[in-house]
Scaffold this active site. Structure first.
Site, short mmCIF file in Angstrom:
data_model
loop_
_atom_site.label_atom_id
_atom_site.label_comp_id
_atom_site.label_asym_id
_atom_site.label_seq_id
_atom_site.Cartn_x
_atom_site.Cartn_y
_atom_site.Cartn_z
N LYS A 1 0.84 -1.20 0.00
CA LYS A 1 0.00 0.00 0.00
C LYS A 1 0.88 1.25 0.00
O LYS A 1 0.61 2.21 -0.72
CB LYS A 1 -0.94 -0.02 1.21
CG LYS A 1 -2.05 -1.06 1.05
CD LYS A 1 -2.84 -1.33 2.32
CE LYS A 1 -3.81 -2.50 2.07
NZ LYS A 1 -4.56 -2.91 3.24
N GLN B 1 -4.82 -1.66 9.29
CA GLN B 1 -4.66 -2.97 8.66
C GLN B 1 -5.31 -4.04 9.54
O GLN B 1 -5.01 -4.15 10.73
CB GLN B 1 -3.16 -3.26 8.47
CG GLN B 1 -2.86 -4.55 7.74
CD GLN B 1 -3.38 -4.56 6.30
OE1 GLN B 1 -3.28 -3.59 5.57
NE2 GLN B 1 -3.96 -5.68 5.90
N ASP C 1 -11.09 2.55 3.43
CA ASP C 1 -11.41 1.13 3.25
C ASP C 1 -12.91 0.91 2.99
O ASP C 1 -13.31 -0.17 2.55
CB ASP C 1 -11.00 0.33 4.50
CG ASP C 1 -9.65 -0.38 4.34
OD1 ASP C 1 -9.29 -0.67 3.17
OD2 ASP C 1 -8.99 -0.64 5.35
#
Ligand code: NDP
Length: 278
Positions: free
Chosen positions: A52, A96, A119
């Protein structure tokens, strides 16, 4: 002839478009920063986080890393999120997953400001997706829609079966396909006669987390098959939820593993980050 849906190529195409957009926005004095929080040192998570950060660097977005020890208390993590929510220089916040067992993931997801939730997991963004309002969409399902569209696979009016109903893949996937005017059925572990149901699909999307579970018996001749699963088999080779060798010859188009859905998740995360800039 079976078309192999090339997620590597399509994700690169999207990242290149975003890179141009970021450069144009930079010209208007706009910039973006993504805060990436990792708790603990899970090896797989570290690889995802690193990928990422690399994608951010490629398209020209700043990434700021927070690597917290596994024993970090939930309150500490929530305090960091609150600080980042209030930091005007941070546009996107990503935590995460999975988190260590002592931290409640739902509390963490809900703590992120929905306008920074790149997200797309916050209930406000999920709700917006369901009622068709603009918001952040979960990256893997959004990437699958891009794979289909950019491969010129028609969706409207088609019969779509989504196997799996998780909050991050199956459910948002079903809503997105409905938004694209497919006729959608969602299957799960309690579904009766799954092979028969799957054989009705023009587009079969599989996210169940079981290596090579979907065999030729589940697939109609000429169907499009999208494989979300990612596993290492007994020989340490990557494979999906679909038995690719057995299924591919039956399909009109199929995603491989690796190189299908996987690369799209990060491309769509970058898409969401760029969206925070405009
Ligand atoms: P979950 O484990 O959260 O969900 C699995 C779903 O599959 C559940 O809804 C479950 O049903 C259903 N299921 C399990 N067994 C069966 C069965 N025998 N028949 C029918 N349905 C079944 O998984 P995720 O959605 O998080 O992930 C799915 C897969 O996708 C995993 O392999 C994961 O690694 C991969 N993945 C890949 C990503 C990528 O970027 N490529 C991103 C995210 C995930 P029930 O609800 O009834 O239990």
């Amino acid at each position: 002839m079976t078309q192999t849906i090339d997620g590597k190529r399509i994700s690169q195409e999207i990242k290149d478009e975003l890179k141009e957009r970021v450069a144009a926005l930079a010209g208007e004095g706009k910039e973006a920063a993504l805060a990436v929080i990792q708790v603990g040192d899970d090896a797989a998570s570290a690889v995802y986080v690193n990928n990422k950060k690399k994608a951010c660097a490629y398209i020209g977005i700043k990434s700021v890393s927070y690597e917290l020890p596994a024993e970090t208390a939930e309150e500490e993590l929530l305090a960091l999120i609150a600080k980042l929510n209030g930091d005007g220089s941070v546009n996107g916040i990503l935590v995460q997953l999975p988190l260590p067992a002592h931290i409640n993931e739902d509390n963490v997801i809900r703590a992120i400001d929905p306008s920074k939730d790149v997200d797309g997991f916050h209930p406000e963004n999920v709700g917006k997706l369901v009622i068709g309002e603009p918001g952040f969409v979960s990256c893997t399902p959004a990437g699958i829609v891009q794979l289909l569209k950019r491969s010129e696979i028609p969706i409207a009016g088609k019969r779509c079966v989504v196997v799996g109903r998780s909050n991050i893949v199956g459910k948002p996937m079903a809503i997105l396909m409905l938004r694209e005017n497919a006729t959608v059925t969602v299957a799960h572990s309690k579904t009766e006669d799954l092979p028969q149901l799957c054989r009705e699909a023009d587009i079969l999307i599989v996210a169940i987390g079981k290596p090579r579970f979907i065999t030729a018996d589940y697939v109609k001749e000429g169907a499009v098959v999208i494989d979300v699963g990612i596993h290492r088999d007994e020989k340490n080779r990557l494979c999906g939820d679909v038995d690719y060798e057995a299924v591919a010859p039956l399909t009109s188009a199929i995603t491989p593993v690796p190189g299908g859905v996987g690369p799209m998740t990060i491309a769509m995360l970058m898409y969401n980050c760029v969206k925070t800039m405009s």
